[in-house]
Design a protein around this motif. Structure first.
Motif, mmCIF file in Angstrom:
data_model
loop_
_atom_site.group_PDB
_atom_site.id
_atom_site.type_symbol
_atom_site.label_atom_id
_atom_site.label_comp_id
_atom_site.label_asym_id
_atom_site.label_seq_id
_atom_site.Cartn_x
_atom_site.Cartn_y
_atom_site.Cartn_z
ATOM 1 N N GLN B 271 -4.726 7.404 2.717
ATOM 2 C CA GLN B 271 -3.766 7.556 1.698
ATOM 3 C C GLN B 271 -2.982 6.336 1.625
ATOM 4 O O GLN B 271 -2.707 5.782 2.815
ATOM 5 C CB GLN B 271 -2.957 8.832 2.223
ATOM 6 N N HIS B 272 -2.515 5.861 0.501
ATOM 7 C CA HIS B 272 -1.850 4.891 0.142
ATOM 8 C C HIS B 272 -0.224 5.565 0.496
ATOM 9 O O HIS B 272 0.020 6.504 -0.239
ATOM 10 C CB HIS B 272 -1.951 4.216 -1.197
ATOM 11 N N ILE B 273 0.422 4.589 1.133
ATOM 12 C CA ILE B 273 1.839 5.182 1.405
ATOM 13 C C ILE B 273 2.572 4.390 0.408
ATOM 14 O O ILE B 273 3.767 4.970 -0.189
ATOM 15 C CB ILE B 273 2.613 4.554 2.704
ATOM 16 N N THR B 274 2.150 3.308 -0.443
ATOM 17 C CA THR B 274 3.102 2.601 -1.389
ATOM 18 C C THR B 274 2.113 2.272 -2.455
ATOM 19 O O THR B 274 1.716 1.115 -2.604
ATOM 20 C CB THR B 274 3.725 1.423 -0.834
ATOM 21 N N PRO B 275 1.584 3.077 -3.115
ATOM 22 C CA PRO B 275 0.633 2.888 -4.168
ATOM 23 C C PRO B 275 1.289 2.041 -5.424
ATOM 24 O O PRO B 275 0.468 1.343 -5.979
ATOM 25 C CB PRO B 275 0.238 4.632 -4.779
ATOM 26 N N GLY B 303 -7.117 4.730 -0.957
ATOM 27 C CA GLY B 303 -7.692 3.493 -0.879
ATOM 28 C C GLY B 303 -9.210 3.771 -0.317
ATOM 29 O O GLY B 303 -9.274 4.681 0.401
ATOM 30 N N ARG B 304 -10.101 2.950 -0.870
ATOM 31 C CA ARG B 304 -11.503 3.663 -0.723
ATOM 32 C C ARG B 304 -12.515 2.348 -0.199
ATOM 33 O O ARG B 304 -12.220 1.410 -1.054
ATOM 34 C CB ARG B 304 -12.122 4.336 -2.012
ATOM 35 N N ASN B 305 -13.210 2.757 0.652
ATOM 36 C CA ASN B 305 -14.433 1.706 0.612
ATOM 37 C C ASN B 305 -15.769 2.453 0.561
ATOM 38 O O ASN B 305 -15.936 3.451 1.225
ATOM 39 C CB ASN B 305 -14.533 1.236 2.072
#
Ligand code: FES
Ligand code: FE2
Lengths: 168, 445
Positions: B271-275, B303-305
């Motif tokens: 999860q992004h805290i600050t998208p 965020g994804r890898n």
């Protein structure tokens, strides 16, 4: 005055500054190294866009390193000195050898120069020799010559190991 | 195929007794020459691999030179707009034909003895042909270049296989296709590879790259210095907006997970805290108007890898990246990284995307360089026989067979879901697919 109209004293001063930067990097005298840079100095190592050309516009193209003020260089030093960066502990040993220093232009306090640098690196994976072309811009601040811009054309294009400010 | 690779079973390298709580991988998989040789033959030269992005071969005559396993090949945009991929080796005496990595040509002229090939690989001119070959030997087609076995692209990502007896690309991609959608569909006008590439050599096995790309467990240790460095920078410069680094995930615990996406593909998200510091955030309104809510959530907030087996990672995390992996030997891997970005994004977003890329992803950057050092340390530590097993059971009890809620929301069918990016359940899928390919050849469905 030399034949090209550049003051010989200035040429010596520029060469001394470039040599001094190399010496300070090799001896890890980071703070003195940082002092050579103007506060708003740009430090730029473009990436290669093809076999023949590097990238030319850092705002729209990829670079190896593109730092837009001296603080960003301080960040690199912070990371090295933290001893928390695996790539930086143990730190590679380096020897910079500067050559071909040429003052290209000098207008008032704005001076531009080019130079070459061979860096011999010894680290965990052995020794390597790398080459860079430097394009410098200098500015005189309170009487002392400071680096306002350093562009490093790092000719190696298949990088072994980390590439940080002390490798360039 | 070499006799070593043929005669040997690799089954004992993966100790797969999950029912008993055991899943271990022999560290010889990183060091053994016979394993490596079999991987090249059966995985890299025996099935689908990533070749390039379509934006790298945009106009008719554009070519892109790369390799499939050991074999040089090139992708060529045909005059009719379709793609072709050819064995990059002159029919005469085998010279590589492309002068550069990338270029635009009407014909490819071999620089050795001057044979000429058109964009479709047809040999259209042989220097002094009539003096060297009898008339009947000059029959058409004899000296045309060979096409590779299979070529297809999915949402602009081009894949090829030397063998033709492979499953359809879409079947090979399995649940990874939905993750490629997330990258491709966020770009209203499509994606483009940004000029500039960096290639680096890691003294570690190629599978360490695969593992690392979805290993969330190392982030709060190995990259804590990255977070500390960017935090002090942002405090000093009073950085705002997209200039800021999304480092919440490095410093603390956030919702996260990993997936076994089938056929060796793996995905990691956090999860992004600050998208809002992400360059894609400027497209939020368009995304919300045009995509499903779950898609928008996955694009903006996670965020994804993605690791597409065996040779490419597609990252959409601090920045957006294609990371191409080329095995050189058991202990040597060449990695090339490209920034891929939505066409037509604002200049500010493009610049921010590049700065984030340079901060983190390069060997001249402040995180990937540490990853490379860590992987080299793993390679070194895996060399001695007394140090045999990598245990990969972390989080096994929490592993969910099939989709979790996030997967159901987005609509993909993972083989298994891990509820925490620090768990290692996705490696089960990777090493099972890897072993299957080594034991059974091409991965033909
Ligand atoms: S090898 Fe190409 S023309 Fe001879
Ligand atoms: Fe990492």
């Amino acid at each position: 005055m030399s034949a090209d109209g550049i003051d010989a004293g200035l040429e010596r001063e520029v060469a001394a500054l470039i040599n001094r930067e190399a010496m300070l990097l090799d001896r890890r005298r980071w703070n003195e190294w940082l002092d050579l840079y103007a506060e708003d100095a740009v430090y730029w190592a473009p990436a290669w866009a093809s076999e023949e050309e590097t990238t030319t516009d850092p705002e729209t193209q990829l670079n190896l390193i593109y730092l837009k003020n001296r603080g960003r260089l301080e960040d690199r030093v912070f990371r090295i000195e933290s001893r928390q960066s695996w790539a930086s502990l143990p730190l590679d040993r380096t020897v910079h050898v500067i050559g071909n220093v040429l003052v290209e232009s000098a207008e008032g306090d704005a001076i531009e120069a080019t130079a070459n640098c061979i860096v011999h690196v010894y680290g965990k994976k052995g020794a390597a020799t790398r080459g860079s072309r430097y394009d410098f811009a200098f500015r005189r601040i309170d009487g002392a010559l400071r680096i306002a811009r350093k562009k490093i054309t790092f000719i190696d294009d298949r990088l072994e190991g980390p590439v940080d400010i002390y490798h360039l | 195929m070499s006799s070593t690779a043929q005669s040997r079973s690799f089954r004992d390298l993966v100790d797969d007794r999950v029912d008993e709580g055991v899943f271990r991988v022999d560290r010889a998989v990183y060091t053994d020459e016979a394993v490596f040789e079999a991987e090249i033959e059966r995985i890299f030269e025996g099935g689908w691999v990533f070749l390039c992005h379509e934006s790298q071969v945009e106009k008719p005559g554009d070519y892109w030179a790369t390799e499939i396993g050991r074999q040089p090949v090139y992708v060529m945009r045909q005059t009719d707009g379709s793609l072709g991929c050819y064995i990059n080796s002159c029919s005469h005496r085998g010279a590589v034909l492309t002068p550069l990595k990338q270029g635009n040509v009407n014909v490819l002229t071999c620089r050795f003895h001057g044979w000429v090939y058109d964009r479709g690989g047809r040999c259209i001119s042989i220097k002094n042909e009539e003096l060297g070959y009898a008339a009947e030997e000059r029959a058409g087609g004899r000296f045309d270049l060979r096409r590779i076995g299979a070529l297809d692209s999915y949402k602009g990502f081009v894949f090829g296989s030397l063998r033709s007896d492979v499953p359809a690309l879409r079947d090979h991609l399995a649940a990874a296709a939905r993750w490629i959608d997330l990258l491709a569909d966020q770009a209203r006008d499509g994606l483009e590879v940004v000029p500039g590439c960096s290639t680096y050599v890691v003294h570690g096995n190629w599978k360490l790259q695969s593992e690392n790309s979805v290993d969330g467990y190392h982030v709060t240790t190995l990259h804590s210095v990255f977070a500390a460095t960017t935090a002090q920078r942002e405090a000093r410069d009073a950085t705002g907006g997209m200039g800021r680094t999304e480092s919440g995930r490095i410093r603390g615990k956030v919702p996260s997970g990993t997936y076994d996406l089938g056929n060796g593909h793996m995905g990691l998200w956090a999860q992004h805290i600050t998208p809002h510091v992400r360059p894609i955030y400027e497209a939020r309104a368009w995304l919300e108007d045009n995509l499903k809510p779950a898609e928008v959530d996955w694009i903006l907030n996670r965020g994804r890898n993605l690791h597409v087996f065996p040779n490419v990672m597609l990252m959409d995390n601090p920045s957006t990246q294609i990371r191409l992996v080329k095995p050189i030997s058991p202990a040597l891997t060449e990695v090339s990284v490209y920034c891929i970005a939505p066409r037509g994004e604002s200049p500010a977003a493009r610049a921010a995307r590049l700065r984030k890329f340079e901060d983190f992803y390069l060997t001249a950057g402040m995180a990937t360089s540490d990853d490379a050092a860590a992987l080299e340390a793993v390679q070194n530590g895996s060399t001695g026989p007394p140090s045999q097993w990598n245990d990969m059971t972390r989080g096994l009890d929490a592993l969910v067979t099939g989709p979790d809620q996030g997967a159901r929301d987005l609509g993909f069918e993972p083989v298994a879901s891990c509820p925490d990016w620090e768990h290692e359940g996705m490696f089960l899928g990777f090493y099972r697919a890897w072993l299957d390919r080594l034991e059974n050849g091409t991965g033909v469905a």
